[in-house]
Design a protein around this motif. Structure first.
Motif, PDB file in Angstrom:
ATOM      1  N   VAL A  12       0.863  -1.181   0.000  1.00  0.00           N
ATOM      2  CA  VAL A  12       0.000   0.000   0.000  1.00  0.00           C
ATOM      3  C   VAL A  12       0.897   1.228   0.000  1.00  0.00           C
ATOM      4  CG1 VAL A  12      -1.816   1.264   1.197  1.00  0.00           C
ATOM      5  CG2 VAL A  12      -1.786  -1.249   1.238  1.00  0.00           C
ATOM      6  N   ILE A  13       0.969   1.909  -1.157  1.00  0.00           N
ATOM      7  CA  ILE A  13       1.838   3.076  -1.295  1.00  0.00           C
ATOM      8  C   ILE A  13       1.031   4.321  -0.976  1.00  0.00           C
ATOM      9  CG2 ILE A  13       3.336   4.354  -2.857  1.00  0.00           C
ATOM     10  CD1 ILE A  13       3.602   1.791  -4.499  1.00  0.00           C
ATOM     11  N   GLU A  14       1.392   4.994   0.099  1.00  0.00           N
ATOM     12  CA  GLU A  14       0.696   6.199   0.549  1.00  0.00           C
ATOM     13  C   GLU A  14       1.687   7.353   0.600  1.00  0.00           C
ATOM     14  OE1 GLU A  14      -2.393   6.610   0.918  1.00  0.00           O
ATOM     15  OE2 GLU A  14      -3.093   4.540   0.801  1.00  0.00           O
ATOM     16  N   PRO A  15       1.189   8.575   0.592  1.00  0.00           N
ATOM     17  CA  PRO A  15       2.089   9.736   0.702  1.00  0.00           C
ATOM     18  C   PRO A  15       2.998   9.623   1.926  1.00  0.00           C
ATOM     19  CG  PRO A  15      -0.118  10.462   0.120  1.00  0.00           C
ATOM     20  CD  PRO A  15      -0.218   8.991   0.418  1.00  0.00           C
ATOM     21  N   LEU A  16       4.273   9.965   1.710  1.00  0.00           N
ATOM     22  CA  LEU A  16       5.310   9.952   2.749  1.00  0.00           C
ATOM     23  C   LEU A  16       5.639   8.549   3.238  1.00  0.00           C
ATOM     24  CD1 LEU A  16       4.298  13.089   4.860  1.00  0.00           C
ATOM     25  CD2 LEU A  16       5.812  12.919   2.873  1.00  0.00           C
ATOM     26  N   GLY A  17       5.054   7.512   2.601  1.00  0.00           N
ATOM     27  CA  GLY A  17       5.408   6.139   2.934  1.00  0.00           C
ATOM     28  C   GLY A  17       5.049   5.724   4.319  1.00  0.00           C
ATOM     29  N   VAL A  18       3.958   6.278   4.911  1.00  0.00           N
ATOM     30  CA  VAL A  18       3.612   5.980   6.294  1.00  0.00           C
ATOM     31  C   VAL A  18       3.321   4.510   6.487  1.00  0.00           C
ATOM     32  CG1 VAL A  18       1.963   6.476   8.126  1.00  0.00           C
ATOM     33  CG2 VAL A  18       2.741   8.317   6.629  1.00  0.00           C
ATOM     34  N   ILE A  19       2.629   3.905   5.526  1.00  0.00           N
ATOM     35  CA  ILE A  19       2.249   2.496   5.663  1.00  0.00           C
ATOM     36  C   ILE A  19       3.479   1.600   5.704  1.00  0.00           C
ATOM     37  CG2 ILE A  19       0.902   0.634   4.636  1.00  0.00           C
ATOM     38  CD1 ILE A  19      -0.698   2.924   5.792  1.00  0.00           C
ATOM     39  N   ARG A  20       4.572   2.022   5.068  1.00  0.00           N
ATOM     40  CA  ARG A  20       5.785   1.231   5.043  1.00  0.00           C
ATOM     41  C   ARG A  20       6.387   1.069   6.431  1.00  0.00           C
ATOM     42  NH1 ARG A  20       7.473  -2.769   2.068  1.00  0.00           N
ATOM     43  NH2 ARG A  20       7.365  -2.324  -0.141  1.00  0.00           N
ATOM     44  N   THR A  21       6.119   1.983   7.315  1.00  0.00           N
ATOM     45  CA  THR A  21       6.717   1.882   8.647  1.00  0.00           C
ATOM     46  C   THR A  21       5.927   0.969   9.554  1.00  0.00           C
ATOM     47  OG1 THR A  21       5.469   3.771   9.466  1.00  0.00           O
ATOM     48  CG2 THR A  21       7.584   4.232   8.418  1.00  0.00           C
ATOM     49  N   ALA A  22       4.751   0.544   9.130  1.00  0.00           N
ATOM     50  CA  ALA A  22       3.944  -0.348   9.956  1.00  0.00           C
ATOM     51  C   ALA A  22       4.459  -1.770   9.848  1.00  0.00           C
ATOM     52  CB  ALA A  22       2.484  -0.279   9.514  1.00  0.00           C
ATOM     53  N   ARG A  23       3.985  -2.611  10.768  1.00  0.00           N
ATOM     54  CA  ARG A  23       4.401  -4.011  10.767  1.00  0.00           C
ATOM     55  C   ARG A  23       3.821  -4.697   9.530  1.00  0.00           C
ATOM     56  NH1 ARG A  23       6.245  -7.727  14.378  1.00  0.00           N
ATOM     57  NH2 ARG A  23       5.619  -9.887  14.071  1.00  0.00           N
ATOM     58  N   PRO A  24       4.650  -5.331   8.714  1.00  0.00           N
ATOM     59  CA  PRO A  24       4.142  -5.969   7.500  1.00  0.00           C
ATOM     60  C   PRO A  24       3.263  -7.166   7.835  1.00  0.00           C
ATOM     61  CG  PRO A  24       6.447  -6.560   7.855  1.00  0.00           C
ATOM     62  CD  PRO A  24       6.107  -5.512   8.873  1.00  0.00           C
ATOM     63  N   ALA A  25       2.365  -7.456   6.899  1.00  0.00           N
ATOM     64  CA  ALA A  25       1.469  -8.600   7.081  1.00  0.00           C
ATOM     65  C   ALA A  25       2.254  -9.899   6.994  1.00  0.00           C
ATOM     66  CB  ALA A  25       0.373  -8.568   6.019  1.00  0.00           C
ATOM     67  N   ARG A  26       1.824 -10.878   7.754  1.00  0.00           N
ATOM     68  CA  ARG A  26       2.496 -12.183   7.740  1.00  0.00           C
ATOM     69  C   ARG A  26       2.268 -12.864   6.390  1.00  0.00           C
ATOM     70  NH1 ARG A  26       3.723 -14.507  12.741  1.00  0.00           N
ATOM     71  NH2 ARG A  26       3.185 -16.577  11.974  1.00  0.00           N
TER      72      ARG A  26
END
Length: 777
Positions: A322-336
């Motif tokens: 999920v590509i969101e502005p400023l890459g916020v989603i990238r800092t969350a824990r990835p799905a298993r």
């Protein structure tokens, strides 16, 4: 979504890749180098049919002596006498020919302008270099003729082939259609080539798939270089108004640019490799650069498939992001990661191979599409399962030294990158284990016992003359490293001059030699023996009646024999059977040299068996030199307990050559991947150093980051390799057995490559971790 929008977005991604400043160019170049290495190897693979065709054409064009020489042409102004002088020097095969023109129109061998005269010798450039070196001193004794020129490329099958053509005299007396023959042209006779049996065809198919799969995996890995920084750029695009599908297409355009540039790099690498190939010798195989001409169709397929794969791999890699502005989603824990669909790939592969289990070589050829599809799915299953297993494994790793914690945390944060790095190695090792099991399983089917007793002799010399066995015995005995010499003149004797009803074997040798093949109570020169008590019904008793007239070397059909008459004398002694050095029993008449006159001896062929002291350096080469001095047409062979099918050996050699190329690609590609990852983490590593982390700790952390995924990958590859190997053995109708030493060797080679790459990456790491790495523009 129309094609125009797709083209616009891809073009925008290409523009970003090529105009992104130093950072963009560095990323594009790394991608191009990684893709280029894979493309170069793919182009080399597409050139394999051209190489085989060119080598076969060269070999056919110079063919002179073959097993198909059933008829020898009559002497004329256009005939040439040819003798087979093939030899060996320190494990290297040397093709040799002696030639004598019988008229002005005699055919000229390819690569020469004229048939050499007696005393002249033409050699290949590689043999000329060997003869001129200190290492060729012993060989010069065997080839004393004056070197008057070199053989041109048209007369050679490889750039490093060792071959010579020498002039000769008196060959007509030795024409036998096999080792010495008369020809009126060069070239192989027309014949239908014998195809591969089903198991050998299965081996060829699996070899190609196993060698090419790691290449495809590395290309797929290379197009994803710079993944972390790419994600930040994509988030910036979302910030300025790009939607998610458009962002993914732009990312695919960046990968497309790197892959197209990789095609250019790959072409350059291929052209460089093409020239270097002319200087290389791998498992005694060498080629000329002109052989390496890729098939236009296959080369076009590579040119289309690589960019298309780059776009597809990028889109698949981003499908769950999920590509969101400023890459916020990238800092969350990835799905298993999910397991179920990853298991479907190897299971589907097994399902494709299952219908052929038990087929063996007696039920026709294996379905090529099912074989290729099944093996590909099983090996692709390694790349699908490895990220899931690495993720689960590292999630359970605990505390430890600082280097260990840095490495484990890095892998836990981004286990996908760690798995991608070792994917190619895991695929290569899994395929190698399966192939090794298959080769080991069917080895006995293509290997037979020679029946030669290596405890009693280690070399054999077949003399071309009809001279008695004593000829050359003194020379061989005086040769350094020869402990014992047994010589025999062998032939046949019969009751008629032509087309006899009864015939028996004749063996001539001194008493010591005869005792090696029969049991004798007493023996002196001039004695004659006969083996009456044999394990089969023999007519020796009727032929050995005193006063009966017998004939040496009778003729059969249209052939002409020597037909020397001999009257059976009184007092023939009885000999008992004994198993000889060739594990056969000798029957018929046995003569000591003093019991026969010269004409009878001239009709016999002479074999000399030698027992060697293997601790003497170059003892085999010294024997070959002595044999060449005794008889230039002598045939020297080294005994072995077994011999292998030539096609099976050729396939195994091809596997080794291909594996060497793939192994080189694995090492270089891993090094490029490692350097790319270090480059991306330069600021992080510099920060750690600035806060007091020792460089030794960072070096160990890089080693652990590689060691943990490779250990998991090698374990998975062993499981998949054993499974695939077992299925292939079942398909070949061979009992399943695991060659554990080979399995450990294959796993060790994979681990050694990764370790070597890690050590080579340490100097760049030390350079990158300087505090000035924190500087930014």
């Amino acid at each position: 979504m129309n094609a125009r929008q797709w083209g616009h977005d891809l073009a925008l991604g290409v523009r970003f890749a090529l105009t992104g400043g130093r950072e963009g160019w560095t990323r594009a170049l790394l991608t191009a180098v990684g893709v280029g290495l894979g493309v170069a190897l793919l182009l080399l693979t597409t050139a394999v049919p051209s190489v085989l065709s060119a080598r076969h054409a060269r070999e056919d064009a110079r063919t002179d002596i073959t097993w198909m020489n059933t008829t020898v042409p009559a002497r004329s102004a256009g005939t040439l006498l040819v003798a087979d002088l093939d030899t060996e020097f320190r494990g290297q095969e040397i093709r040799g020919r002696a030639m004598q023109a019988e008229g002005p129109d005699a055919p000229v061998p390819p690569g020469l302008d004229a048939v050499p005269a007696a005393g002249e010798m033409f050699v290949s450039p590689a043999l000329q270099k060997l003869l001129a070196s200190d290492a060729g001193k012993l060989l010069r004794e065997r080839l004393p003729d004056q070197v008057t020129g070199t053989i041109a490329e048209e007369g050679l099958v490889g750039s490093k082939e060792l071959t010579f053509v020498r002039g000769a005299e008196g060959l007509a007396a030795h024409v036998d259609g096999s080792r010495v023959t008369r020809i009126d042209h060069f070239g192989a006779p027309d014949s239908a080539s014998e195809g591969l049996d089903p198991v050998l065809l299965l081996l060829v198919l699996v070899v190609f798939v196993v060698l090419l799969m790691p290449v495809a995996v590395f290309i797929a890995t290379a197009v994803r270089f710079g993944g972390e920084r790419r994600d930040r750029r994509l988030a910036a695009l979302r910030l300025v108004g790009s939607d998610s599908p458009m962002t993914r297409r732009i990312a695919a355009g960046e990968a497309l640019a790197g892959s197209v540039l990789g095609l250019v790099f790959g072409t350059v690498f291929f052209l460089l490799g093409r020239q270097l190939a002319g200087q290389a010798v791998i498992y005694d195989i060498s080629v000329f650069p002109s052989y390496l001409n890729p098939s236009p169709v296959l080369a076009l397929l590579v040119a289309v498939a690589v960019p298309a794969a780059a776009v597809l791999v990028t889109l698949l890699a981003l499908r769950g992001v999920v590509i969101e502005p400023l890459g916020v989603i990238r800092t969350a824990r990835p799905a298993r990661r999910r397991l179920w669909w990853r298991l479907l790939l190897p299971l589907a592969g097994l399902a494709l191979l299952y219908p052929m289990v038990g087929q063996g070589r007696d039920n026709g050829d294996f379905n090529q599409y099912l074989v290729v599809g099944g093996v590909v799915l099983l090996l692709v299953g390694v790349t699908a399962l490895l990220p899931w297993i690495v993720e689960r494994f590292v999630a359970r790793l605990g505390a430890g030294p600082v280097a260990w914690q840095l490495a484990v945390r890095r892998i836990q944060v981004n286990s996908g990158t760690a798995a991608r790095m070792v994917n190619g190695v895991a695929v290569a090792v899994a395929g190698a284990i399966a192939l090794q099991m298959l080769f080991a399983g069917v080895d006995n089917d293509y290997t037979r016992s020679t029946g030669q007793d290596l405890t009693r002799a280690q070399m054999q010399v077949s003399l071309s003359d009809g001279a008695p066995a004593a000829v050359g015995a003194a020379e061989f005995t005086a040769t350094e490293g020869v402990e014992k010499v047994y010589g025999y003149a062998e032939g046949s004797i019969s009751d008629r001059r032509a087309d006899p009803e009864n015939s028996e074997q004749v063996t001539v040798g001194d008493c010591a030699s005869l005792r090696e093949v029969v049991r004798l109570d007493s023996c002196a020169d001039g004695d004659i023996f006969a083996v009456y008590d044999t394990s089969w019904d023999s007519g020796i008793k009727q032929l050995a009646e005193p006063g009966r007239r017998l004939y040496f070397d009778p003729s059969y059909g249209d052939s002409a024999g020597a037909r020397v008459a001999w009257t059976v004398p009184e007092g023939i002694k009885e000999a008992g059977e004994r198993v000889g050095p060739t594990r056969n029993t000798t029957s018929g008449f046995l003569f000591t040299p003093g019991a026969l006159h010269g004409k009878a001896l001239a009709s016999l062929r002479t074999e000399v068996y030698l027992q060697l002291d293997q601790t003497v350096p170059d003892v085999q080469e010294r024997v070959r030199n002595t044999a060449a001095a005794v008889d230039p047409l002598a045939d020297v062979s080294v005994w072995s307990s077994t011999e292998q099918n030539e096609k099976f050996t050729a396939i195994r050699t091809g596997l080794f050559v291909g594996a060497a190329c793939v192994l080189a690609l694995i090492g270089v590609s891993l090094l490029v991947t490692q350097l790319e990852q270090l480059r991306e983490r330069r600021k992080l590593l510099s920060s750690l150093v600035a806060f007091g982390t020792r460089r030794r700790t960072l070096g160990l952390s890089v080693l652990w980051q590689t060691a943990v995924p490779i250990a998991v990958g090698l374990l998975l590859s062993a499981v998949v390799g054993l499974t695939l190997g077992a299925v292939l053995l079942k398909m070949a109708g061979t009992p399943v057995a695991v060659d554990w030493p080979s399995l450990l060797a294959m796993t060790g080679v994979g681990a050694a490559v990764v370790l070597a790459v890690t050590l080579l990456s340490l100097p760049p790491l030390l350079k990158l971790v300087r505090p000035d790495g924190l500087r930014t523009e």
